[in-house]
Write an enzyme that holds these catalytic residues in place. Structure first.
Site, short mmCIF file in Angstrom:
data_model
loop_
_atom_site.label_atom_id
_atom_site.label_comp_id
_atom_site.label_asym_id
_atom_site.label_seq_id
_atom_site.Cartn_x
_atom_site.Cartn_y
_atom_site.Cartn_z
N LYS A 1 -13.02 13.25 -3.92
CA LYS A 1 -12.72 14.29 -2.93
C LYS A 1 -11.76 13.74 -1.86
CE LYS A 1 -17.06 16.77 -3.67
NZ LYS A 1 -18.42 17.11 -3.20
N GLN B 1 -22.33 15.10 1.36
CA GLN B 1 -22.57 15.07 -0.07
C GLN B 1 -24.08 15.14 -0.35
OE1 GLN B 1 -20.22 15.24 -2.41
NE2 GLN B 1 -21.66 15.16 -4.11
N ASP C 1 -17.97 23.77 2.17
CA ASP C 1 -18.77 23.80 0.93
C ASP C 1 -19.36 25.19 0.70
OD1 ASP C 1 -19.03 21.55 -0.74
OD2 ASP C 1 -20.29 20.50 0.72
N1 GUN Z 1 -23.49 17.75 -4.74
C1 GUN Z 1 -23.18 18.30 -5.94
N2 GUN Z 1 -22.18 19.20 -5.81
C2 GUN Z 1 -21.85 19.21 -4.50
C3 GUN Z 1 -20.89 19.93 -3.74
O1 GUN Z 1 -20.13 20.78 -4.23
N3 GUN Z 1 -20.85 19.66 -2.42
C4 GUN Z 1 -21.68 18.75 -1.83
N4 GUN Z 1 -21.59 18.57 -0.52
N5 GUN Z 1 -22.60 18.08 -2.49
C5 GUN Z 1 -22.67 18.31 -3.83
#
Ligand code: GUN
Length: 287
Positions: free
Chosen positions: A52, A96, A119
């Site tokens: 990311k 995350q 998100d």
């Molecule tokens: N854990 C698994 N997928 C995601 C996501 O799209 N965003 C975040 N913050 N954590 C995750």
């Protein structure tokens, strides 16, 4: 049978996003900024957040990378999120998931200002999505809709079966598929569904987000169906440099013999999740 190339679609969209970032910088003097917080060192999470951050920099955005030890308390994490809520250089905040067990993910998500919730996880954004108001759409579900459109399928009037009811994927993707502008008919299957194949055999599209390999096999599909595989499962494999290989929730070999189109793992949904995160961060900076 067509492989739906998520990398290609992601690359196309990231080109557009990078151009949007450039014009925002030159016209308004604003550089979109994303804060990425990782608590602990779960190997899959480390690899996701690294990807990311890299994508964010490549798009010309500011990436603020915050790594915290697994012992971080909930109060410390919440207070960091609140600081970032007030920071004008930061337009998006991502924590995350999963966070370590002693921290409530709800407490952390609730602390994120909805206008920085790129998100799309806060109750405010989820609620706005459900009632069709302007919001940040959750990244994986939004990416899935883009992938289905990219495969050439018009979802109007089609039967979509979603397997999995997580807050991150299954529930929101079912909501997006059934929006008026998409107009698919949706069946949501989960661990309480006695015979999932009864539904998938009728499906024009199957989105599988169960978190378990081989949840979907070719014998469960209608010929020509579009398969979107959200699974990312690490299978030990001594012949690979990292000691594992990635497989999805669909059995690729059998599904690809029956499906009309299928996303690969890796290279399908994953790159699109990151792309929609960049999209939301740019949108947040524009606002
Ligand atoms: N854990 C698994 N997928 C995601 C996501 O799209 N965003 C975040 N913050 N954590 C995750």
């Amino acid at each position: 049978m067509k492989i739906i190339d998520g990398k290609q679609l992601a690359q196309n969209l990231r080109g557009e996003i990078a151009a949007g970032v450039e014009s925002l910088k030159s016209e308004k003097g604003v550089t979109p900024g994303l804060a990425v917080i990782l608590v602990g060192d779960n190997p899959a999470s480390v690899s996701y957040v690294t990807a990311k951050e890299k994508a964010c920099r490549e798009a010309g955005m500011l990436s603020r990378e915050i790594r915290l030890p697994a012992e971080t308390t909930e109060a410390e994490l919440v207070s960091l999120v609140k600081e970032l809520n007030e920071d004008p250089a930061i337009h998006g905040i991502l924590v995350q998931l999963p966070v370590p067990k002693h921290i409530s993910d709800k407490a952390v998500i609730d602390a994120i200002a909805p206008e920085k919730d790129v998100d799309g996880f806060t109750p405010v954004n989820v609620g706005r999505m459900m009632i069709g108001e302007r919001c940040f759409l959750p990244c994986t579900p939004h990416g899935i809709i883009k992938l289905i459109e990219f495969s050439g399928m018009d979802l109007k009037g089609k039967h979509a079966v979603v397997i999995g009811r997580s807050n991150i994927v299954g529930k929101p993707v079912a909501a997006l598929l059934s929006r008026k502008e998409t107009n698919a008919t949706v069946t949501l299957c989960h661990t309480g569904t006695p015979d999932i194949s009864k539904f998938t055999r009728e499906a024009d599209v199957v989105v599988v987000a169960a978190g378990r390999p081989n949840t979907l096999t070719g014998d469960m599909l209608k010929p020509g169906a579009v398969v979107i595989d959200v699974g990312v499962n690490r299978i030990p494999d001594a012949t690979k440099p990292k000691g594992f290989r990635l497989v999805g929730d669909a059995d690729f070999d059998s599904c690809s013999k029956v499906a009309g189109a299928i996303t690969p793992v890796p290279g399908g949904v994953g790159p699109m999740t990151i792309t929609m995160l960049l999209w939301n961060t740019l949108e947040s900076a524009r606002r």
